[in-house]
Design an enzyme around this catalytic site. Structure first.
Site, PDB file in Angstrom:
ATOM      1  N   ASP A  63       0.824  -1.216   0.000  1.00 52.06           N
ATOM      2  CA  ASP A  63       0.000   0.000   0.000  1.00 52.06           C
ATOM      3  C   ASP A  63       0.853   1.258   0.000  1.00 52.06           C
ATOM      4  O   ASP A  63       0.628   2.175  -0.789  1.00 52.06           O
ATOM      5  CB  ASP A  63      -0.979  -0.010   1.201  1.00 52.06           C
ATOM      6  N   ASP A 122       6.871   3.829   3.617  1.00 54.81           N
ATOM      7  CA  ASP A 122       7.018   4.935   4.560  1.00 54.81           C
ATOM      8  C   ASP A 122       8.484   4.984   5.018  1.00 54.81           C
ATOM      9  O   ASP A 122       9.320   5.557   4.319  1.00 54.81           O
ATOM     10  CB  ASP A 122       6.034   4.670   5.711  1.00 54.81           C
ATOM     11  N   LYS A 137       6.107   7.807   0.584  1.00 58.06           N
ATOM     12  CA  LYS A 137       6.371   8.983   1.428  1.00 58.06           C
ATOM     13  C   LYS A 137       7.879   9.123   1.558  1.00 58.06           C
ATOM     14  O   LYS A 137       8.455   8.737   2.574  1.00 58.06           O
ATOM     15  CB  LYS A 137       5.806   8.729   2.830  1.00 58.06           C
ATOM     16  N   ARG A 185     -10.425   1.402   5.365  1.00 55.90           N
ATOM     17  CA  ARG A 185      -9.769   0.674   4.275  1.00 55.90           C
ATOM     18  C   ARG A 185     -10.663   0.634   3.035  1.00 55.90           C
ATOM     19  O   ARG A 185     -10.195   0.511   1.910  1.00 55.90           O
ATOM     20  CB  ARG A 185      -9.467  -0.774   4.687  1.00 55.90           C
TER      21      ARG A 185
END
Ligand code: 5GP
Length: 179
Positions: free
Chosen positions: A101, A104, A132, A166
């Site tokens: 998904d 990070d 990110k 979600r």
């Protein structure tokens, strides 16, 4: 109902579908010579909507499977990962497309890539819906990224806040008072 909890929408459903079409075409090209040897591995639970959309745009015979791992957030050591649901089959010699998904800190995909190579994968490429980059703690990048996002907590399209949101069909940011 859900929309009222959002401060803003960052990526619309239409944008996600369009990007999946593009990435799907690129992956179809990349794995054209590997027919019969390609396994898409989704990481539960966050990758489910992205995986479902992406594979519709892969014009090759592929297999799919899912893994669930515990994240041990806060630890930095790579390789220390607990498998809650493992893959159903051997992946020795297979070309793996890891579907995530969001990247990070990067710790999760770094660990997973190592684990998949340890299991005998021939190649491992990472496809992430979101990235990110400002939060990265380890040196690792997705090979294909849907969208870059700023350093803020996002929900929707598989991404949760306390296991909720979600099922939101786009990516957004929750109102401050919900945290
Ligand atoms: P990493 O190991 O790259 O730090 O962590 C990746 C995981 O952290 C993702 O798979 C996701 O579950 C979670 N995560 C990181 N950033 C966000 C975010 O902005 N929103 C949500 N819902 N989950 C996030």
């Amino acid at each position: 109902m859900l929309e009222k909890d959002l401060k803003k929408v960052l990526v619309s459903q239409e944008q996600i579908i369009e990007r999946c079409t593009e990435i799907g075409a690129q992956l179809t090209e990349e794995y054209r010579e590997s027919v019969g040897n390609v396994l898409f591995v989704g990481i539960l639970k966050g990758s489910v909507p992205f995986m479902a959309e992406l594979i519709k745009h892969i014009d090759l015979p592929i297999e799919i499977d899912f893994m669930c791992v515990s994240s041990y957030r806060g630890t930095k050591s790579v390789g220390d990962i607990k498998i809650i649901k493992d893959l159903d089959r051997s992946i020795i010699g297979m070309d793996i497309v890891l579907v995530e998904d969001i990247v990070d800190t990067g710790i999760t995909i770094k660990r997973l890539k190592k684990m998949l190579f340890d299991k005998g994968a021939k190649s491992v490429k990472v496809v992430a819906l979101l990235d990110k980059p400002s939060r990265r703690q380890v040196e690792v990048e997705a090979d294909y990224t849907g969208f870059k996002v700023e350093n803020e907590f996002v929900v929707g399209y598989g991404l949760d806040y306390n296991q909720l949101y979600r099922n939101l069909p786009y990516i957004g940011v929750l109102k401050d008072e919900l945290y």
